[in-house]
Write a protein that holds these residues in place. Structure first.
Motif, PDB file in Angstrom:
ATOM      1  N   ALA A 177       9.083   5.428   1.865  1.00  0.00           N
ATOM      2  CA  ALA A 177       8.399   4.306   1.203  1.00  0.00           C
ATOM      3  C   ALA A 177       7.234   4.730   0.317  1.00  0.00           C
ATOM      4  O   ALA A 177       6.582   3.877  -0.277  1.00  0.00           O
ATOM      5  N   THR A 178       6.946   6.027   0.220  1.00  0.00           N
ATOM      6  CA  THR A 178       5.792   6.431  -0.602  1.00  0.00           C
ATOM      7  C   THR A 178       6.220   7.453  -1.664  1.00  0.00           C
ATOM      8  O   THR A 178       7.252   8.124  -1.512  1.00  0.00           O
TER       9      THR A 178
ATOM     10  N   ALA B 100       5.237   4.275   9.781  1.00  0.00           N
ATOM     11  CA  ALA B 100       5.511   5.593  10.369  1.00  0.00           C
ATOM     12  C   ALA B 100       5.059   6.694   9.420  1.00  0.00           C
ATOM     13  O   ALA B 100       5.478   6.722   8.259  1.00  0.00           O
ATOM     14  N   MET B 101       4.245   7.580   9.922  1.00  0.00           N
ATOM     15  CA  MET B 101       3.759   8.711   9.127  1.00  0.00           C
ATOM     16  C   MET B 101       4.715   9.901   9.265  1.00  0.00           C
ATOM     17  O   MET B 101       4.334  11.036   9.013  1.00  0.00           O
TER      18      MET B 101
ATOM     19  N   SER C  40      13.413   2.854  10.738  1.00  0.00           N
ATOM     20  CA  SER C  40      12.819   1.891   9.811  1.00  0.00           C
ATOM     21  C   SER C  40      12.440   2.663   8.558  1.00  0.00           C
ATOM     22  O   SER C  40      11.897   3.760   8.646  1.00  0.00           O
ATOM     23  N   LYS C  41      12.733   2.063   7.423  1.00  0.00           N
ATOM     24  CA  LYS C  41      12.414   2.752   6.153  1.00  0.00           C
ATOM     25  C   LYS C  41      10.934   2.613   5.792  1.00  0.00           C
ATOM     26  O   LYS C  41      10.485   3.090   4.753  1.00  0.00           O
TER      27      LYS C  41
ATOM     28  N   LEU D  20       0.829  -1.208   0.000  1.00  0.00           N
ATOM     29  CA  LEU D  20       0.000   0.000   0.000  1.00  0.00           C
ATOM     30  C   LEU D  20       0.867   1.262   0.000  1.00  0.00           C
ATOM     31  O   LEU D  20       0.476   2.296  -0.543  1.00  0.00           O
ATOM     32  N   ALA D  21       2.042   1.140   0.602  1.00  0.00           N
ATOM     33  CA  ALA D  21       2.913   2.321   0.737  1.00  0.00           C
ATOM     34  C   ALA D  21       3.228   2.932  -0.631  1.00  0.00           C
ATOM     35  O   ALA D  21       3.213   4.163  -0.790  1.00  0.00           O
ATOM     36  N   ALA D  22       3.443   2.079  -1.628  1.00  0.00           N
ATOM     37  CA  ALA D  22       3.799   2.577  -2.964  1.00  0.00           C
ATOM     38  C   ALA D  22       2.650   3.357  -3.601  1.00  0.00           C
ATOM     39  O   ALA D  22       2.857   4.130  -4.539  1.00  0.00           O
ATOM     40  N   GLN D  23       1.428   3.162  -3.076  1.00  0.00           N
ATOM     41  CA  GLN D  23       0.259   3.876  -3.634  1.00  0.00           C
ATOM     42  C   GLN D  23      -0.110   5.113  -2.821  1.00  0.00           C
ATOM     43  O   GLN D  23      -1.021   5.839  -3.189  1.00  0.00           O
TER      44      GLN D  23
END
Ligand code: FHN
Length: 476
Positions: free
Chosen positions: A162-163, A148-149, A155-156, A111-114
């Motif tokens: 990651a987005t 993490a927002m 952490s990456k 989901l991160a990629a979106q």
């Protein structure tokens, strides 16, 4: 041939060993589980008077005691599925979708990629909080899904790395809040982390929690990320920990110490697993009476925290205003949640409700901010003599006609049902000098008569507010 006596002895020995190790293992497991549970939290109304006094006399919590109304924001990757996974509506609260649908980490991670909330505008969010009359804003920096927002080196699996969005919305919000004098605060899920093999909660990928090296997770992710929050942002109003599974006093102390060392004025809420600066009720749980000490009700504006595209069960402004006043009159704060979409928009119905509440507060805020609880209590309702709740206990029948808040020399009577002609108050201690409606800009004095502790105020025909008309009684 084998000696039969020797065989019997061997069998007995084996049985004894199996029995003893089973007993031992279960005792160990029990001990381990007991050791891993946080001490039971007292019910919100069962705190000792010393404890309540400690909370009230804490100079760090002064702003919080006065604030009364805060904005909670649950925002994360779960806003993308928005309650639906592979074409199926998943029951329950939106931010729990990974758990409820048992989505494997490898799938959920994608989901991160979106995630690209291009419509996110920190100024607009902070402005909404201000328009609503909210004095603090608490946002999920990491919820149970482990994402993490904020920009993290630990952490990456974070919004910057990651987005495609690549921005740190927490930095932008912090600045927008500071501009408006709104206290900026973080929610951080310290125990549940469904992304990590040793975090609590993800049993579908990583097996049962009691087999995990929870301290490794705390050491390598939770504690260093909390350190990042405390050093990269701030000053923070408070940190809001949640669901203290596997937490012990000792584990909680590591967080408490870090907060005290790095941001001495930052409050810690009551769900860390050890001592906090104030207590939270259960979600959406409003006590039936005045509760001493410092506490807060975390609550939803519909039925979810994280965005769900099909949850339209909005609480109307009248209900939100009633709850705010009800909680304030019992001595607590109201932390009301919104769940923004994956594009970064706070749903319009939430915005409309909050702005309506803000309009009411603009006129009547004096009767909310910095006030103390009611000296009465009978206005809350009473236990039913005949009806019982699900647990077989007498049902509390809530009354909703009026509530009362106070400050030295003033009593604010919140009238939710406008009485015909006059309002009578029994048990009024002290002499009333003046009575007027807060909504009346001319503060025209109302006629009243007082005999002993019985007071009757004559009211105009029409209520000045469709929600809550506040009658101010100034006492001598
Ligand atoms: O599990 C969480 C839930 O998702 C939400 O964050 C609420 C807010 O109070 N806290 C937990 C449940 O109590």
């Amino acid at each position: 041939m084998q000696n039969p006596l020797k065989s019997i002895r061997v069998i007995i020995a084996i049985m004894l060993t199996v029995y003893l190790s089973a007993v031992g293992a279960s005792a160990f497991k029990q001990g381990q589980q007991q050791g891993q549970q946080p001490p039971p939290r007292p019910a919100i109304n069962q705190v000792s008077s010393e404890e309540a006094a400690r909370e009230m006399n804490n100079p760090r919590s002064k702003w919080f005691r006065e604030a009364k109304f805060g904005l909670f924001i649950h925002w994360g990757l779960y806003a993308i599925p928005a309650g639906t996974w592979k074409g199926q509506q998943i029951p329950g609260i939106g931010e729990w979708i990974m758990n409820r649908a048992k989505i494997p980490v490898k799938e959920y991670e994608q989901l991160a990629a979106q995630f690209n909330p291009v419509k996110f505008n920190a100024e607009e969010w902070a402005q909404l909080a201000q328009d609503a009359g909210m004095k603090y804003l608490t946002i999920t920096s990491k919820h149970h899904d482990g994402f993490a927002m904020f920009k993290s080196q630990v952490s990456k699996y974070d919004i910057v790395d990651a987005t495609p969005f690549k921005r740190d919305p927490m930095k932008e919000l912090e600045a927008a809040c500071a501009k408006r004098g709104i206290k900026f605060c973080f929610y951080y899920s310290q125990a549940q982390d469904w992304h990590e093999p040793n975090g609590a909660g993800n049993t579908w990928d990583f097996g049962p929690d009691d087999k995990k090296d929870f301290d490794q997770y705390l050491r390598d992710k939770a504690l260093p990320q909390v350190r990042e929050l405390l050093t990269q942002y701030g000053p923070l109003g408070l940190i809001w920990f949640d669901t203290p599974r596997l937490m012990t006093e000792q584990r909680a102390d590591q967080f408490n110490k870090m907060v005290r060392d790095l941001q001495p004025n930052c409050l810690v809420n009551g769900r860390l697993g050890g001592k906090g600066d104030y207590r939270s009720t259960g979600d959406n749980r409003i006590p039936n009476e005045v509760v001493s000490g410092v506490w807060e009700v975390p609550a939803t504006i519909n039925d979810t925290w994280g965005y769900k595209s099909y949850d339209d069960h909005w609480k109307p402004p009248a209900d939100v205003i009633f709850k705010l006043v009800d909680i304030t009159s019992k001595g607590g704060n109201y932390l009301l949640n919104v769940g923004p979409t994956a594009e970064g928009i706070i749903p319009q119905p939430s915005q409309d409700i909050l702005r309506e509440v803000g309009k009411w507060l603009k006129v009547n805020g004096e009767a909310v901010y910095g006030t103390s609880p009611t000296p009465f209590g009978k206005e809350f309702g009473q236990l039913s003599a005949t009806k019982t709740d699900q647990r077989g206990q007498p049902l509390f029948e809530q009354a909703k006609e009026w509530r009362c808040t106070t400050r030295p020399g003033k009593l604010y009577v919140h009238l939710f049902t406008w009485p015909a002609k006059s309002f009578t108050l029994d048990g009024m201690k002290g002499k009333v000098a003046k009575a007027y409606l807060l909504a009346d800009p001319s503060r025209k004095e109302l006629k009243f008569s007082q005999t002993g502790d019985n007071l009757t105020v004559t009211l105009p025909e029409k209520a000045p507010s469709e929600f809550d008309s506040v009658l101010c009684l100034e006492t001598k």
